[in-house]
Enzyme design. Structure first.
Site, short mmCIF file in Angstrom:
data_model
loop_
_atom_site.label_atom_id
_atom_site.label_comp_id
_atom_site.label_asym_id
_atom_site.label_seq_id
_atom_site.Cartn_x
_atom_site.Cartn_y
_atom_site.Cartn_z
N ASP A 436 0.41 -1.09 0.33
CA ASP A 436 0.13 0.01 -0.39
C ASP A 436 0.97 1.31 -0.22
O ASP A 436 2.26 1.09 0.15
CB ASP A 436 -1.24 0.37 0.98
CG ASP A 436 -1.41 1.04 1.36
OD1 ASP A 436 -1.96 2.31 0.64
OD2 ASP A 436 -1.46 1.82 2.37
N ASP A 617 -7.48 -1.11 3.99
CA ASP A 617 -6.44 -2.71 3.72
C ASP A 617 -6.77 -3.24 4.29
O ASP A 617 -5.66 -5.11 4.39
CB ASP A 617 -4.89 -1.55 3.98
CG ASP A 617 -4.44 -0.57 2.58
OD1 ASP A 617 -4.60 -0.84 2.37
OD2 ASP A 617 -3.45 0.11 3.64
#
Length: 717
Positions: A436, A617
């Site tokens: 990420d 996430d």
């Protein structure tokens, strides 16, 4: 007080609506013992029991009434084990056990050494030379030394076996005790009846070697427990609390939320607390591994385990010691060590068949040699005793747990917490790493990228001090000097701040608020400073973690495919990916698209490690084969991740991968050693090619081999 009447209620804790009890287990020696306890307790409704063989501890979690814990412990005690609170027994029991084993080993060594004086004469002579009367006399001398030696030095095995048999169960000490007593009884019978098959020398030497192996094994496994004991020691001590203006010392365990703690210089924080009076300097080495003390502002959180490296300070306790970060760390480590990795499940299953198989095998060997092949009952019985001794599954039971404990603690010392027991297995298999962007590759904190001259920056920071906007806070962070005083300050929400300085208007805010036409072509975060003389554009960006590029390069060097998924715009994502050295990136992705992307990778045969920090996430972290999050991540992301790393360094990811690969290598080696030992040793024993003495040496060596092989983990750089 009887064991059944022991009240553990004061040591019970509630954990998310369930009751929890943490106990030290006495009388447990192998994975078979652990499986027996777990099997008995897990058969109860709403009960979850996991035993840590290396630490000899039981974590018992149950639904229902709190006092049900006493009943469950009483049930487990019927199996022949004794339980006590960890805080009370962890260190004391280990030290006493080691001293007891050492005394028994010394007596066995002294007895076997003296018996050898007579045995040498028996070995190197025959009845024609020595004569029957002399041989009987020497046998009696051996018996006088051996019998008290067996009674004293055999107690570690006899006690354990008796406890198991008294509760109608068995453990690995039962066949050992049976083997020792069979050999001793046969030797007495032969001595009384003027026979030749007296093996007092073998019995005493056997005990000496068994005790030496058990003692060395206990010492070796003590290294594996060291890190956990160190963490526990950080929570022990007393703290100074301030009540009604009076200071008093109380045990760290008695700290409760809301208490005010006076922390002297060099003193340790025992419970997660908020700093009250003045900025402080904290040594966070025990928590993050950082060697340089970190400044802590007023209102900042001082975590349990930190040490005050500056002036005395006052703290307000936010969480009790039992709910602190350290307590969470211990629970995470225990959860990781106690889980059922694939190799652990295999070892437990094999160890579970040990007791019935080994007794049947020994009986079969005796009947084969005595009944079928016509051997005298004395040597046939000796072969059966050898089979009982040589088939100990200690090596198999130790093969996996010791490596996993050492690997978890090796990572812990480097600021990483392994939450899942099979994380090492899954991490070692990955071939793709997905990052990420914000908060993972970057620090997740907006920073001013083009600070202007000092006088302009001072002006901007003085204006920014009157706003809570993230960009204003970023401007304020970039200035360390004194702030200017304004005649008046007004803020127009969503636009900016205006103030009058020396009678002139200045503004800090949006492009329109500062009278700038058009749109920014580069799409970057910006704010404008408008002074009577000029307009200054201030540009912001997220800062890449210091070693992000190095960490990515290390992963790529290991042969892993590295890519980045970001919900940010194309231009921003491209800049971060380029700076980190990542060629493949995908921008503008929402959480659902990230999950679908990882799922597609898995369908294509890839094994994915996901590194992320945000709530968005969490689904991707769960979708990936393995996942890792920084400690600064949202709680949801940390819960979803298999590994959590402290500090700002992304080097934790290649370090964890390297550790996982080495861990699996050692596990496979240990498993191979344990299986090879049994494959070769058992047939040789049944075939009569092994004496009890050699069986004791082989069994002890197999346990030590897997333990010392696991200790190689500490050499990993």
């Amino acid at each position: 007080m009887s064991e059944l009447a022991t009240d553990f209620s004061s040591f019970m804790a509630s954990d998310h609506g369930r009751n929890r009890l943490h106990l030290a287990v006495e009388g447990m020696h192998c994975a078979g013992c652990a499986m027996k306890i777990e099997k008995a307790l897990n058969a109860k409704d709403g009960v979850e029991a996991r035993v840590n063989v290396t630490r000899r501890q039981l974590v018992l979690v149950w639904d229902g009434a709190r006092m049900r814990g006493n009943e469950l412990v009483a049930e487990a005690q019927k199996l022949g084990f004794r339980f006590s609170p960890v805080t009370e027994k962890l260190r004391g029991t280990d030290a006493e056990d080691e001293k007891f084993l050492l005394r028994c080993m010394a007596v066995a060594g002294f007895g076997s050494g003296n018996i050898m004086i007579f045995s040498l004469a028996l070995w190197f002579s025959n009845p024609g030379i020595m004569g029957g009367g002399t041989r009987d006399l020497f046998h009696w001398f051996c018996a006088l030394i051996a019998l008290p030696t067996v009674v004293y030095a055999g107690r570690p095995f006899f006690r354990s076996a008796w406890k198991a048999l008294r509760h109608r169960t068995t453990n690995m000490d039962v066949p050992i005790s049976v083997g020792v007593l069979l050999a001793s009884g046969m030797s007495i019978y032969e001595t009384v009846n003027h026979g030749a098959h007296a093996y007092f020398d073998s019995v005493t030497m056997l005990l000496f070697l068994l005790l030496a192996g058990r003692y060395l094994d206990r010492r070796a496994r003590g290294h594996a427990r060291a890190a956990a004991e160190n963490i526990l020691s950080l929570n022990s001590g007393t703290a100074t609390v301030l009540e009604n203006g009076q200071a008093r010392r109380i045990p760290a365990d008695d700290l409760r939320p809301g208490m005010t703690v006076m922390l002297a210089a060099g003193e340790r924080v025992f419970a997660d607390s908020v700093l009250l009076d003045a900025p402080a300097l904290m040594d966070t080495a025990a928590i993050t591994g950082e060697t340089v003390p970190r400044p802590l502002p007023v209102g900042g959180m001082a975590l349990a385990g930190m040490v005050n490296a500056g002036q005395p300070a006052q703290l307000r306790v936010e969480k009790a010691a039992g709910d602190s970060l350290q307590a969470d760390i211990l629970r995470l480590m225990e959860k990781a060590e106690q889980g059922n990795a694939r190799y652990v499940r295999i070892a437990d299953r094999i160890a579970g068949y040990y007791t019935p198989v080994v007794h049947v095998l020994a009986l079969g060997a005796f009947l084969l040699w005595w009944g079928a092949l016509g051997m005298a009952w004395q040597p046939a019985l000796l072969i059966a005793a050898t089979v009982l001794i040589i088939t100990c599954p200690c090596a198999l039971g130790l093969a996996v747990p010791v490596v996993q404990v050492l690997a978890s603690q090796w990572l812990f010392r480097r600021g990483m917490l392994v939450k899942a027991a099979d994380a090492f297995e899954r991490l070692a298999k990955i071939d793709t790493v997905v990052f990420d962007k914000t908060g993972t590759l970057t620090m997740g904190e907006v920073t001013l990228e083009n600070p202007p001259d000092a006088d302009i920056l001072q002006l901007a920071a003085s204006l920014a001090a009157h706003s809570g906007h993230p960009l204003s806070r970023a401007v304020l962070r970039s200035w360390n000097g004194p702030l200017l005083a304004f005649d008046s300050v007004t803020e127009e929400r969503g636009a900016g701040i205006e103030a009058f300085y020396n009678g002139l208007s200045i503004r800090l805010g949006s492009r329109a608020f500062c009278g700038v036409c058009g749109e920014a072509e580069d799409g970057r975060l910006e704010t404008w400073l408008l002074t009577p003389q000029r307009r200054i554009r201030l540009v912001f960006g997220d800062v890449l973690r210091p070693d992000a590029a190095a960490a990515v390069a290390a992963l790529q060097k290991s042969g892993l495919r590295v890519l980045m998924l970001s919900g940010d715009r194309e231009q921003v994502a491209a800049g971060v990916a380029q700076a980190a050295g990542i060629a493949e990136y995908h921008a503008g992705m929402d959480p659902r698209q990230k999950v679908e992307f990882i799922a597609q990778l898995s369908q294509n045969g890839r094994h994915v490690l996901m590194a992320g920090d945000g709530i968005n996430d969490a689904p991707a972290l769960l979708q990936a084969d393995c996942s890792i999050s920084p400690s600064s991540a949202m709680q949801v992301a940390q819960n979803a991740a298999d590994i959590v790393f402290q500090g700002a360094s992304l080097n934790a990811i290649p370090t964890a991968y390297r550790a996982a690969v080495f861990c699996q290598k050692l596990v496979r080696q240990n498993f191979a050693l344990a299986i090879l030992y049994n494959v070769f040793a058992v047939p040789l024993a049944v075939a009569g090619y092994v004496t009890p003495l050699v069986a004791a040496v082989a069994m002890s060596c197999s346990s030590l081999a897997v333990t010392f092989n696991a200790l190689r983990f500490s050499r990993l750089k």
